[in-house]
Each structure stands twice: as C-alpha cells, then as structure tokens.
Design a protein around this motif. Structure first.
Motif, mmCIF file in Angstrom:
data_model
loop_
_atom_site.group_PDB
_atom_site.id
_atom_site.type_symbol
_atom_site.label_atom_id
_atom_site.label_comp_id
_atom_site.label_asym_id
_atom_site.label_seq_id
_atom_site.Cartn_x
_atom_site.Cartn_y
_atom_site.Cartn_z
ATOM 1 N N ALA A 116 9.579 -1.079 -3.716
ATOM 2 C CA ALA A 116 9.782 -1.829 -5.038
ATOM 3 C C ALA A 116 10.650 -2.548 -4.864
ATOM 4 O O ALA A 116 10.883 -3.796 -4.567
ATOM 5 N N GLY A 117 11.624 -1.967 -3.670
ATOM 6 C CA GLY A 117 13.109 -2.846 -3.022
ATOM 7 C C GLY A 117 12.541 -4.008 -2.794
ATOM 8 O O GLY A 117 13.322 -5.072 -2.070
ATOM 9 N N TYR A 118 11.809 -3.792 -1.755
ATOM 10 C CA TYR A 118 11.751 -4.615 -0.857
ATOM 11 C C TYR A 118 10.593 -6.252 -1.646
ATOM 12 O O TYR A 118 11.068 -7.067 -1.485
ATOM 13 N N PHE A 119 10.053 -5.851 -2.916
ATOM 14 C CA PHE A 119 10.128 -6.465 -3.315
ATOM 15 C C PHE A 119 11.134 -7.255 -4.074
ATOM 16 O O PHE A 119 11.320 -8.842 -4.735
ATOM 17 N N ARG A 120 11.855 -7.345 -4.659
ATOM 18 C CA ARG A 120 12.734 -7.512 -4.728
ATOM 19 C C ARG A 120 13.679 -8.505 -4.056
ATOM 20 O O ARG A 120 14.407 -9.687 -3.465
ATOM 21 N N LEU A 121 13.630 -7.796 -2.621
ATOM 22 C CA LEU A 121 14.292 -8.155 -1.798
ATOM 23 C C LEU A 121 13.596 -9.679 -1.368
ATOM 24 O O LEU A 121 14.179 -11.042 -0.496
ATOM 25 N N LEU B 43 1.084 -0.677 -0.189
ATOM 26 C CA LEU B 43 0.047 0.100 0.014
ATOM 27 C C LEU B 43 1.032 1.451 -0.132
ATOM 28 O O LEU B 43 0.382 2.164 0.239
ATOM 29 N N GLN B 44 2.482 1.339 -0.119
ATOM 30 C CA GLN B 44 2.913 2.312 0.181
ATOM 31 C C GLN B 44 3.551 2.506 -1.783
ATOM 32 O O GLN B 44 3.434 4.177 -2.030
ATOM 33 N N THR B 45 3.573 1.737 -2.119
ATOM 34 C CA THR B 45 3.924 1.330 -3.574
ATOM 35 C C THR B 45 4.791 2.630 -4.350
ATOM 36 O O THR B 45 4.688 3.578 -4.925
ATOM 37 N N SER B 46 6.183 2.623 -3.411
ATOM 38 C CA SER B 46 6.810 3.402 -3.278
ATOM 39 C C SER B 46 8.395 3.299 -4.344
ATOM 40 O O SER B 46 8.098 1.602 -4.423
ATOM 41 N N ASP B 47 8.990 3.716 -4.202
ATOM 42 C CA ASP B 47 10.944 3.346 -4.721
ATOM 43 C C ASP B 47 10.975 2.447 -3.242
ATOM 44 O O ASP B 47 11.817 0.792 -3.855
ATOM 45 N N ARG B 48 11.326 2.096 -2.572
ATOM 46 C CA ARG B 48 11.513 1.975 -1.439
ATOM 47 C C ARG B 48 10.961 0.703 -1.311
ATOM 48 O O ARG B 48 12.006 -0.998 -1.417
#
Length: 323
Positions: free
Chosen positions: A99-104, A92-97
């Motif tokens: 998105a980084g957690y998606f990759r993690l 629900l944040q949909t930010s660059d940060r």
C-alpha cells in the motif's frame, strides 16, 4: 477501465513467503496470458528471484529494497517505480508495504491499481483476515480487473533430473520443517521418525526434505528409520518438485515446500495446528488433504496412517482414490 491491449507496461507485486508466492503463480500466469504483449515487471524479494526467473513470465524482475527509516532509500525506490511508467499494477501482496508503494506511485493519480488499498482503481474490498482461501481471494481480485480465468499455479517449469538419486523402492517424501519462528507449526520430529519406521515395515522407503538448517530433523528421523534418505540442504526447488512427483505421497507441515509438492501434483497430506487455518492457507493441488489438531503434539502416527492408508495402498494419480 483501460483495455488490456492498451496496457503496455505492467507491474506485479509479490514479496513472499514461499508458499504464498507459489500460490500466486497461477494469478501471475493469468496476468501474463491477459497481457501477452505488455512488458511485465515483478517486484519481489531476493529469495524468490530464481523461482520467478524460472517461471518465464517476466521481462524484468526487481528486488524489493525494503527501505525502512532511510529517506534516501525511499526516494530512490520512488524514482525507480515511477521510472517504470507502468499503466497497471497488480498488487498480489496486499500488505501495508505494498500500500505504501501505491502512494509512491502517486496514489489515485498514478497507474491503475488492482488491490485492496483505498482509492485504487480496481479495489477488492473484503474482510481482514479474509474468510476465503488465498486462491479464491486472488481470483476475486483479478476478476475486478477483467481477468476471469485464474487456474491453479502450473509448476511444470520446475523439474530436474534426479533418477540417480531416487530410493530403490517406492517412497514417501517427508517435510518435517517449518518457519523457525513458528514452532507450533511443526509435528514433533520423533513422530515423523515413528512414521518412517512404520512405512519401512510396510515396504516403503522415506526421504526427508528441508533446508540445510533442518538437518537435525533428518537425524531424528534416521534414528528411528536408518534407511531414510536425507535430502536436507541438498535440493533446489526444481529438484524438490521432481522428488515430490516421484514420491508415492508427501507428508509435511504447513510450510512452503509442502505447497510446492501439492502444486507439483503429488498426493500431499499437510499437517496443521491451530497456528494456521487450512481453509485459508492450506496447500492446493489435484490430490491434497489436511489434518489438523490444535496442538500437533496431540496428533498421533495412527491418525496420519489412517488418513493416507488408501494413498499408501494405491497412488491416486493412477485413478482410484483420486481427490
């Protein structure tokens, strides 16, 4: 798409700010409704821990460590996220940060992900910035994951006993502060003071809400209206919600406490400059209005009184004049 009943571990990401977090409580409540048996974890920031706990929605709340250039911190966060064994993530944040957690979490090879990052399983594609209000945008996002009924945030869990602190007469709650880094979002304090004096002449009291660091704004208002009640630095979020509900109406800048007042059900007028767009980020609630000028220094007290005159005459919660 995995059936909701088969998803036993869910991560919700919402880092802030306060107004955004409050608006996201409706989606969070819908997520909990659609995953009643799942273990629901929230990843957020420390200022919203108490609010998240009070909501009663989450089995566990993690505080975002916000690692920057520290590789060890990123590795520790990756271990923590992967150790959660999440089946689905609602970003629900949909930010660059986030998105980084998606990759993690392994990117497309990780858990189902509802958000906007390319490669995720339930991707919400929209123009940035979105022309939609945050509420409608998040409804669209959750619909992609099969959650179709997303009401406005229910802040019924935010309440506190304040009867012994209320003004002796009907009152208007004023919220003259806003983010210190965005001064253009503030209506001048002396206008709030003039407004308080005029309300006093009409038989209405005023109370001033804000952080402890906004006491100077209350001082400026009390210079024009000495009987104004100074609540700056003296209310928790549950107490602020209770004061908003007790007020005849709330008048405030585009700031988190104004969102809280609107969602708590208070008749709320939010004041906007060109610094933000009420169509995209304005407060939502059963009785809300917005008044905008490119420069809030150009907004006079007469315009505010004209916008709220019917509310001053009669509380819209009683029926007539409801919006």
């Amino acid at each position: 798409m995995t059936a909701a009943s088969a998803i036993d571990r869910v991560l919700v990401i919402k880092l802030g700010a306060l107004g955004d977090f409050l608006l996201a409580l409706g989606p969070m409540q819908a997520i909990r409704r659609d995953h009643p048996s799942a273990r629901l974890t929230l990843l957020t920031r420390a200022p919203y821990l108490d609010l998240a706990q009070a909501s009663g929605l989450f089995d566990e709340i993690w505080i975002d460590s916000a690692p920057k250039l520290n590789p060890l911190a990123w590795l520790a966060l990756r271990r923590k996220l992967r150790g959660g064994r999440f089946r689905r993530v609602y970003d629900l944040q949909t930010s660059d940060r986030s998105a980084g957690y998606f990759r993690l979490l392994g990117g497309a090879g990780g858990p189902e992900w509802c958000g906007k990052v390319p490669g995720c399983s339930h991707r919400h594609v929209y123009d940035a910035p979105s022309p939609l209000h945050t509420v409608e945008r998040q409804r669209e996002q959750l619909a992609i994951a099969g959650i179709d009924d997303v009401p406005l945030s229910d802040l019924g869990f935010l309440d506190a006993p304040i009867a012994d602190r209320l003004p002796a007469r009907p009152f208007v709650l004023l919220i003259p502060g806003a983010s210190p880094g965005r001064p253009a979002k503030r209506w001048p304090a002396d206008r709030f003071g003039d407004l308080a004096a005029r309300l006093d002449a009409q038989g209405l009291g005023t109370a001033v809400a804000g952080t402890a660091g906004e006491g100077d704004l209350a001082d400026a208002i009390q210079a024009a209206a000495p009987e104004a009640l100074d609540l700056t630095g003296a209310t928790s979020l549950p107490e602020l919600a209770a004061f908003a509900r007790a007020a005849r109406l709330v008048i405030g800048n585009d700031t988190g406490p104004t969102h809280l007042a609107a969602l708590a059900g208070a008749p709320t007028l939010a004041l906007f400059s060109a610094d933000s767009d009420p169509g995209r980020t304005g407060p939502r609630g059963p009785h809300t209005r917005a008044l905008q000028r490119d420069d809030l220094a150009d907004l006079d007290v007469e315009a505010v009184l004209a916008e709220t005159g019917d509310w001053i005459a009669r509380d819209p919660r009683l029926g007539d004049g409801a919006t």
